[in-house]
Design an enzyme around this catalytic site. Structure first.
Site, PDB file in Angstrom:
ATOM      1  N   THR A   1      -4.452  13.644   4.836  1.00  0.00           N
ATOM      2  CA  THR A   1      -3.016  13.878   5.391  1.00  0.00           C
ATOM      3  C   THR A   1      -2.655  15.168   5.785  1.00  0.00           C
ATOM      4  O   THR A   1      -1.851  15.187   7.094  1.00  0.00           O
ATOM      5  CB  THR A   1      -2.058  13.632   4.065  1.00  0.00           C
ATOM      6  OG1 THR A   1      -2.356  12.786   3.343  1.00  0.00           O
ATOM      7  CG2 THR A   1      -0.577  13.404   4.273  1.00  0.00           C
TER       8      THR A   1
ATOM      9  N   SER B   1      -6.981   5.894   3.655  1.00  0.00           N
ATOM     10  CA  SER B   1      -6.882   5.031   2.468  1.00  0.00           C
ATOM     11  C   SER B   1      -7.401   3.507   2.828  1.00  0.00           C
ATOM     12  O   SER B   1      -7.983   2.836   2.107  1.00  0.00           O
ATOM     13  CB  SER B   1      -5.576   4.871   1.691  1.00  0.00           C
ATOM     14  OG  SER B   1      -5.335   5.831   0.987  1.00  0.00           O
TER      15      SER B   1
ATOM     16  N   LYS C   1       5.422   1.560  -3.069  1.00  0.00           N
ATOM     17  CA  LYS C   1       5.439   3.049  -3.507  1.00  0.00           C
ATOM     18  C   LYS C   1       5.605   2.885  -5.180  1.00  0.00           C
ATOM     19  O   LYS C   1       6.407   2.043  -5.754  1.00  0.00           O
ATOM     20  CB  LYS C   1       6.561   3.631  -2.917  1.00  0.00           C
ATOM     21  CG  LYS C   1       6.098   5.198  -3.143  1.00  0.00           C
ATOM     22  CD  LYS C   1       5.146   5.775  -2.166  1.00  0.00           C
ATOM     23  CE  LYS C   1       4.782   7.201  -2.144  1.00  0.00           C
ATOM     24  NZ  LYS C   1       4.135   7.745  -1.050  1.00  0.00           N
TER      25      LYS C   1
ATOM     26  N   ASN D   1      -1.869  18.989  -1.797  1.00  0.00           N
ATOM     27  CA  ASN D   1      -3.152  18.547  -1.309  1.00  0.00           C
ATOM     28  C   ASN D   1      -2.558  18.543   0.166  1.00  0.00           C
ATOM     29  O   ASN D   1      -3.438  18.807   1.115  1.00  0.00           O
ATOM     30  CB  ASN D   1      -3.153  17.014  -1.959  1.00  0.00           C
ATOM     31  CG  ASN D   1      -3.867  16.370  -0.979  1.00  0.00           C
ATOM     32  OD1 ASN D   1      -3.544  15.547   0.121  1.00  0.00           O
ATOM     33  ND2 ASN D   1      -5.268  16.336  -1.167  1.00  0.00           N
TER      34      ASN D   1
ATOM     35  N   LYS E   1       5.351   3.309   8.447  1.00  0.00           N
ATOM     36  CA  LYS E   1       4.222   4.383   8.707  1.00  0.00           C
ATOM     37  C   LYS E   1       2.857   3.488   8.693  1.00  0.00           C
ATOM     38  O   LYS E   1       2.211   3.662   9.529  1.00  0.00           O
ATOM     39  CB  LYS E   1       4.372   5.228   7.408  1.00  0.00           C
ATOM     40  CG  LYS E   1       3.035   6.352   7.535  1.00  0.00           C
ATOM     41  CD  LYS E   1       2.744   6.847   6.010  1.00  0.00           C
ATOM     42  CE  LYS E   1       4.153   7.548   5.495  1.00  0.00           C
ATOM     43  NZ  LYS E   1       3.794   8.315   4.151  1.00  0.00           N
TER      44      LYS E   1
ATOM     45  N   LYS F   1       0.818  -1.250  -0.046  1.00  0.00           N
ATOM     46  CA  LYS F   1      -0.114   0.032  -0.030  1.00  0.00           C
ATOM     47  C   LYS F   1       1.082   1.178  -0.003  1.00  0.00           C
ATOM     48  O   LYS F   1       1.894   1.330   0.703  1.00  0.00           O
ATOM     49  CB  LYS F   1      -0.861   0.030   1.143  1.00  0.00           C
ATOM     50  CG  LYS F   1      -1.957   1.115   1.292  1.00  0.00           C
ATOM     51  CD  LYS F   1      -3.176   0.907   0.482  1.00  0.00           C
ATOM     52  CE  LYS F   1      -3.892   2.168   0.109  1.00  0.00           C
ATOM     53  NZ  LYS F   1      -3.369   2.779  -0.842  1.00  0.00           N
TER      54      LYS F   1
ATOM     55  N   GLN G   1       7.210   3.926   3.735  1.00  0.00           N
ATOM     56  CA  GLN G   1       5.961   3.341   3.947  1.00  0.00           C
ATOM     57  C   GLN G   1       5.601   2.140   4.855  1.00  0.00           C
ATOM     58  O   GLN G   1       4.659   2.051   5.282  1.00  0.00           O
ATOM     59  CB  GLN G   1       5.364   3.083   2.385  1.00  0.00           C
ATOM     60  CG  GLN G   1       3.798   3.372   2.362  1.00  0.00           C
ATOM     61  CD  GLN G   1       3.226   4.630   2.246  1.00  0.00           C
ATOM     62  OE1 GLN G   1       3.670   5.457   1.362  1.00  0.00           O
ATOM     63  NE2 GLN G   1       2.116   5.021   2.868  1.00  0.00           N
TER      64      GLN G   1
ATOM     65  N   GLY H   1      -2.648   8.346  -4.495  1.00  0.00           N
ATOM     66  CA  GLY H   1      -1.929   9.640  -4.940  1.00  0.00           C
ATOM     67  C   GLY H   1      -0.532   9.887  -4.024  1.00  0.00           C
ATOM     68  O   GLY H   1      -0.183   9.296  -2.995  1.00  0.00           O
ATOM     69  N   ASP H   2       0.157  10.772  -4.765  1.00  0.00           N
ATOM     70  CA  ASP H   2       1.239  11.243  -4.066  1.00  0.00           C
ATOM     71  C   ASP H   2       1.469  12.688  -4.706  1.00  0.00           C
ATOM     72  O   ASP H   2       0.601  13.142  -5.433  1.00  0.00           O
ATOM     73  CB  ASP H   2       2.435  10.665  -3.948  1.00  0.00           C
ATOM     74  CG  ASP H   2       3.569  11.031  -2.955  1.00  0.00           C
ATOM     75  OD1 ASP H   2       3.573  10.749  -1.766  1.00  0.00           O
ATOM     76  OD2 ASP H   2       4.531  11.593  -3.400  1.00  0.00           O
TER      77      ASP H   2
END
Ligand code: NDP
Ligand code: 2IT
Length: 449
Positions: A213, A381, A129, A244, A117, A93, A114, A168-169
């Site tokens: 976020t 998410s 990622k 964002n 996290k 993820k 990630q 997204g990123d």
């Protein structure tokens, strides 16, 4: 540079020699290893089992060609990536980043971060990622669509609700996710909502994911302030970036009584002493897709635009770097400290350099790292996946309450873990150790995989 525990030195040396030229990946690994000395001392099984070595090697790395045609009929060739780093806790993820600076080292640093996290959220998600060196800036909607369709024409075979769930990123928001989901649905002939997150509300998205976020970052800061019996009310805040994460961090600071007086993009920063006008900022950045200098033009003479300036020179109580990696260096850190800043919390991934973090830890300033602070995005998410799996959709209020609760629990777990391992008050040690132990214990339970 802090010394590594002698049992971790060969692991880091192997990472350096196996991944040459990937400076950001080296930096992310080193930062985690620096926290793990007390862990391998207390629990030698982690050193003996090679679980740390295994964690540093992605389970799978996919690199592919992305050919597409511009509006003028020219063929462009970009490179696409998906690094499926660790699936001990759940499907891979993590987001997709479209930016010209993307290469394997960036995707690996982001994928590595990630893992920990996602573990900190307590939810069943592994780490991954992806992205591309495609630059969406200045491209028409039709060009972005053709690029996204071509990108998904390869990526679709690697992802899925139970396999790997992108989101997204930088450079990837609801427009790009829409084009990618449309192409995924078309190729597979499946309305598999749980295969991507950050979707629009009318096609399987979750309330609060867009805001998550930025909101989560500010919820985390609020928890930090509560430990000192304080709050955001009356605080002056500086937020770098204007994408964002930055926009919704600004929104939540204002809702909780603080004032954001500066924000930025890669062209410079604006200083708006009365507080950022968020409706104007959203219109310029989300609708017009214009520059932050246009914000200053629209606001008139009371707002200044400083081209290429350092936003960290603006005096503030709280600084939230929300743009990109290594945007806050030792000079920026020294300036924040000199001006009396009390809290720095990372909304972006790895925005503070190691030298900046060292300065923070020797000053009267509390620093909280990305893998704890910005985990609200990926946590929401996972809530989106949960709603997709049960074909349900929750209200904004309920989802936001879940997010706030997750951020509180991450905050508390960081402090408890830091205490337990002899670094009281260190959010860096707490986040790294709490994330690591959850993943490592699961990996050990699953055998040598
Ligand atoms: P966006 O694309 O929406 O916004 C990125 C912002 O950062 C823009 O203002 C951009 O300015 C600025 N920026 C990007 N690169 C640079 C650079 N090299 N120098 C200066 N400014 C730069 O991305 P997000 O807001 O989604 O992401 C921001 C950060 O937050 C990233 O580190 C991302 O990994 C992280 N993050 C994002 C999450 C999410 O859910 N979206 C979740 C967790 C972390 P410009 O337009 O000029 O390029
Ligand atoms: O860095 C991140 O946590 C993200 N870009 C969000 C990932 C996600 O899957 O929501």
């Amino acid at each position: 540079m802090p010394v590594l525990d002698e049992r971790l030195v060969p692991i880091f040396e192997e990472v350096l020699s196996r991944n040459p030229g990937e400076a950001e990946f080296h930096q992310a690994v080193r930062e985690v290893l620096e926290s793990l000395g007390p862990v391998v001392t207390k629990h030698p099984r982690y050193a003996d089992s090679a679980v740390i070595r295994r964690l540093c090697e992605p389970e799978r790395q996919i690199i592919f060609r992305v050919p597409w045609v511009t509006d003028n009929g020219k063929t462009e060739v970009n490179r696409g990536f998906r690094v499926e780093f660790n699936s001990a806790l759940g499907p891979y993820k993590g987001g997709l980043r479209f930016h010209p600076s993307v290469y394997l080292g960036i995707v690996k640093f982001l994928g590595f971060e990630q893992i920990f996290k996602n573990a900190l959220t307590g939810l069943p998600i592994g780490g991954g990622k992806g992205g591309s060196d495609f630059d969406p800036k200045g491209r028409s909607d039709a060009e972005v669509m053709r690029f996204c369709q071509s990108f998904m024409t390869e990526l679709y075979r690697h992802i899925g609700e139970y396999t790997d769930v992108p989101a997204g990123d930088i450079g990837v928001g609801s427009r790009e996710l829409g084009y990618m989901f449309g192409q995924y649905k078309r190729i597979t002939n499946r309305y598999e909502s749980g295969t991507l997150t950050g979707k629009g509300l009318s096609w399987g998205g979750s309330q609060v994911r867009t805001e998550a976020t930025g909101y989560g970052t500010v919820f985390f800061v609020d928890e930090m302030l509560k430990t000192g019996r304080s709050g955001l009310d009356g605080k002056k805040v500086v937020v770098s970036g204007s994408g964002n994460v930055a926009i919704y961090a600004i929104e939540k600071v204002h809702q909780l009584g603080g004032t954001v007086i500066a924000c930025s993009d890669s062209g410079g920063y604006v200083y708006d002493p009365e507080g950022i006008d968020l409706n104007l900022l959203k219109d310029i950045k989300d609708v017009q897709r214009d520059r932050i200098s246009d914000y200053a033009l629209a606001r008139g003479p009371k707002v200044s635009f400083v081209p290429n300036g350092s936003i960290w020179d603006v005096p503030c109580d709280i600084a939230l770097p929300c743009a990109t990696q290594n945007e806050l260096d030792a000079d920026g850190a020294a300036s924040l400290i000199r001006n009396g800043c009390q809290i720095v919390a990372e909304g972006a991934n790895m925005p503070a350099t190691p030298a900046a973090i060292r300065l923070f830890s020797s000053a009267e300033l509390r620093f909280a790292p990305a893998k704890a602070v910005n985990a609200g995005g990926v946590a929401t998410s996972a809530l989106e996946m949960q709603q997709n799996a049960s074909r349900d959709s929750w209200t904004f209020e309920y989802t936001q309450d879940r997010l706030a609760e997750i951020m509180r629990s991450i905050h508390d777990r960081c402090l408890e873990t830091a205490d337990e391992y002899g670094s009281p008050g260190s959010y860096v040690a707490g986040a790294n150790i709490a994330g690591f132990t959850r993943v490592a214990d699961s990996m050990l339970a699953l055998g040598v995989i």
